[in-house]
Design an enzyme around this catalytic site. Structure first.
Site, PDB file in Angstrom:
ATOM      1  N   CYS A   1      24.025 -21.307  -5.429  1.00 40.30           N
ATOM      2  CA  CYS A   1      23.573 -19.943  -5.722  1.00 40.30           C
ATOM      3  C   CYS A   1      24.583 -19.305  -6.659  1.00 40.30           C
ATOM      4  CB  CYS A   1      23.422 -19.127  -4.435  1.00 40.30           C
ATOM      5  SG  CYS A   1      23.023 -17.396  -4.780  1.00 40.30           S
TER       6      CYS A   1
ATOM      7  N   ASP B   1      24.675  -7.551 -16.230  1.00 41.36           N
ATOM      8  CA  ASP B   1      23.703  -8.627 -16.388  1.00 41.36           C
ATOM      9  C   ASP B   1      24.065  -9.442 -17.628  1.00 41.36           C
ATOM     10  OD1 ASP B   1      20.496  -9.032 -15.333  1.00 41.36           O
ATOM     11  OD2 ASP B   1      21.073  -9.968 -17.238  1.00 41.36           O
TER      12      ASP B   1
ATOM     13  N   GLY C   1       8.528 -11.933 -10.868  1.00 43.16           N
ATOM     14  CA  GLY C   1       9.356 -12.725 -11.774  1.00 43.16           C
ATOM     15  C   GLY C   1      10.787 -12.896 -11.317  1.00 43.16           C
TER      16      GLY C   1
ATOM     17  N   HIS D   1      19.183  -8.828  -5.340  1.00 41.32           N
ATOM     18  CA  HIS D   1      19.924  -8.039  -6.329  1.00 41.32           C
ATOM     19  C   HIS D   1      19.079  -6.876  -6.788  1.00 41.32           C
ATOM     20  CE1 HIS D   1      17.725 -11.229  -8.474  1.00 41.32           C
ATOM     21  NE2 HIS D   1      17.562 -10.367  -9.470  1.00 41.32           N
TER      22      HIS D   1
ATOM     23  N   HIS E   1      18.691  -4.410 -10.068  1.00 40.83           N
ATOM     24  CA  HIS E   1      19.040  -4.093 -11.451  1.00 40.83           C
ATOM     25  C   HIS E   1      19.256  -2.585 -11.540  1.00 40.83           C
ATOM     26  CE1 HIS E   1      17.473  -7.966 -13.256  1.00 40.83           C
ATOM     27  NE2 HIS E   1      16.820  -7.975 -12.113  1.00 40.83           N
TER      28      HIS E   1
HETATM   29  P1  5GP Z   1      15.587 -11.457 -11.657  1.00 41.03           P
HETATM   30  O1  5GP Z   1      14.494 -11.831 -12.608  1.00 41.03           O
HETATM   31  O2  5GP Z   1      15.855 -12.530 -10.646  1.00 41.03           O
HETATM   32  O3  5GP Z   1      15.373 -10.103 -11.055  1.00 41.03           O
HETATM   33  O4  5GP Z   1      16.865 -11.275 -12.561  1.00 41.03           O
HETATM   34  C1  5GP Z   1      17.964 -12.113 -12.564  1.00 41.03           C
HETATM   35  C2  5GP Z   1      18.933 -11.550 -13.573  1.00 41.03           C
HETATM   36  O5  5GP Z   1      20.157 -12.223 -13.417  1.00 41.03           O
HETATM   37  C3  5GP Z   1      18.491 -11.714 -15.023  1.00 41.03           C
HETATM   38  O6  5GP Z   1      18.409 -10.425 -15.625  1.00 41.03           O
HETATM   39  C4  5GP Z   1      19.589 -12.576 -15.636  1.00 41.03           C
HETATM   40  O7  5GP Z   1      19.921 -12.172 -16.950  1.00 41.03           O
HETATM   41  C5  5GP Z   1      20.743 -12.378 -14.675  1.00 41.03           C
HETATM   42  N1  5GP Z   1      21.623 -13.531 -14.567  1.00 41.03           N
HETATM   43  C6  5GP Z   1      21.252 -14.826 -14.339  1.00 41.03           C
HETATM   44  N2  5GP Z   1      22.339 -15.619 -14.248  1.00 41.03           N
HETATM   45  C7  5GP Z   1      23.410 -14.798 -14.423  1.00 41.03           C
HETATM   46  C8  5GP Z   1      24.810 -15.045 -14.432  1.00 41.03           C
HETATM   47  O8  5GP Z   1      25.297 -16.165 -14.268  1.00 41.03           O
HETATM   48  N3  5GP Z   1      25.630 -13.971 -14.628  1.00 41.03           N
HETATM   49  C9  5GP Z   1      25.118 -12.708 -14.811  1.00 41.03           C
HETATM   50  N4  5GP Z   1      25.998 -11.715 -15.000  1.00 41.03           N
HETATM   51  N5  5GP Z   1      23.800 -12.449 -14.792  1.00 41.03           N
HETATM   52  C10 5GP Z   1      22.960 -13.486 -14.612  1.00 41.03           C
HETATM   53 ZN    ZN Z   2      23.595 -16.367  -2.881  1.00 36.51          ZN
END
Ligand code: 5GP
Ligand code: ZN
Length: 114
Positions: free
Chosen positions: A5, A31, A94, A101, A103
């Protein structure tokens, strides 16, 4: 800590990220692919797969989550102008990373919700 993870690894300090806010239960960091001038992620330090598993979060963490998100937005300078908080949950939203998390998005006038 869940195997493989990425957000567990960030919370543990194994993968570099700039913590713009942190406490006992949560960390906030930018992000990787920002969608706005300010785009932060707030995550619990412990692994919870999504908001759909909210009951798995430590009750003390749950109690502090909203205040932590608000403090993070204030620290990022977007509280006055306004900001959006999003928790993508499951396939239709998505969700890409399977660690809860939020945003925190702001720094410009945001478009409409999908
Ligand atoms: P989700 O679509 O799951 O809500 O968003 C996941 C977010 O995590 C995406 O906006 C993506 O850019 C961000 N993200 C994915 N991997 C990493 C990472 O290794 N570091 C950071 N800082 N953000 C990440
Ligand atoms: Zn985790």
């Amino acid at each position: 800590m869940a195997e493989d993870c990425i957000f567990c690894r960030i919370a543990a300090g194994e993968v570099p990220a700039e913590f713009v806010n942190e406490d006992e239960h949560f960390v906030a960091f930018p992000d990787l692919h920002p969608q706005a001038p300010v785009h932060l992620l707030v995550i619990p330090r412990t692994h919870v797969a999504s908001l759909d598993e909210a009951e798995a979060l430590d009750p003390a963490a749950s109690a502090g989550a909203l205040a932590f998100i608000a403090a993070t937005a204030r620290a990022a300078g977007v509280a006055k102008g306004g900001y959006r908080v999003v928790a993508n949950t499951g396939p239709d939203a998505g969700q890409e990373v399977g660690h809860l998390h939020w945003h925190v998005i702001g720094g410009k006038r945001l478009g409409g919700m999908a």
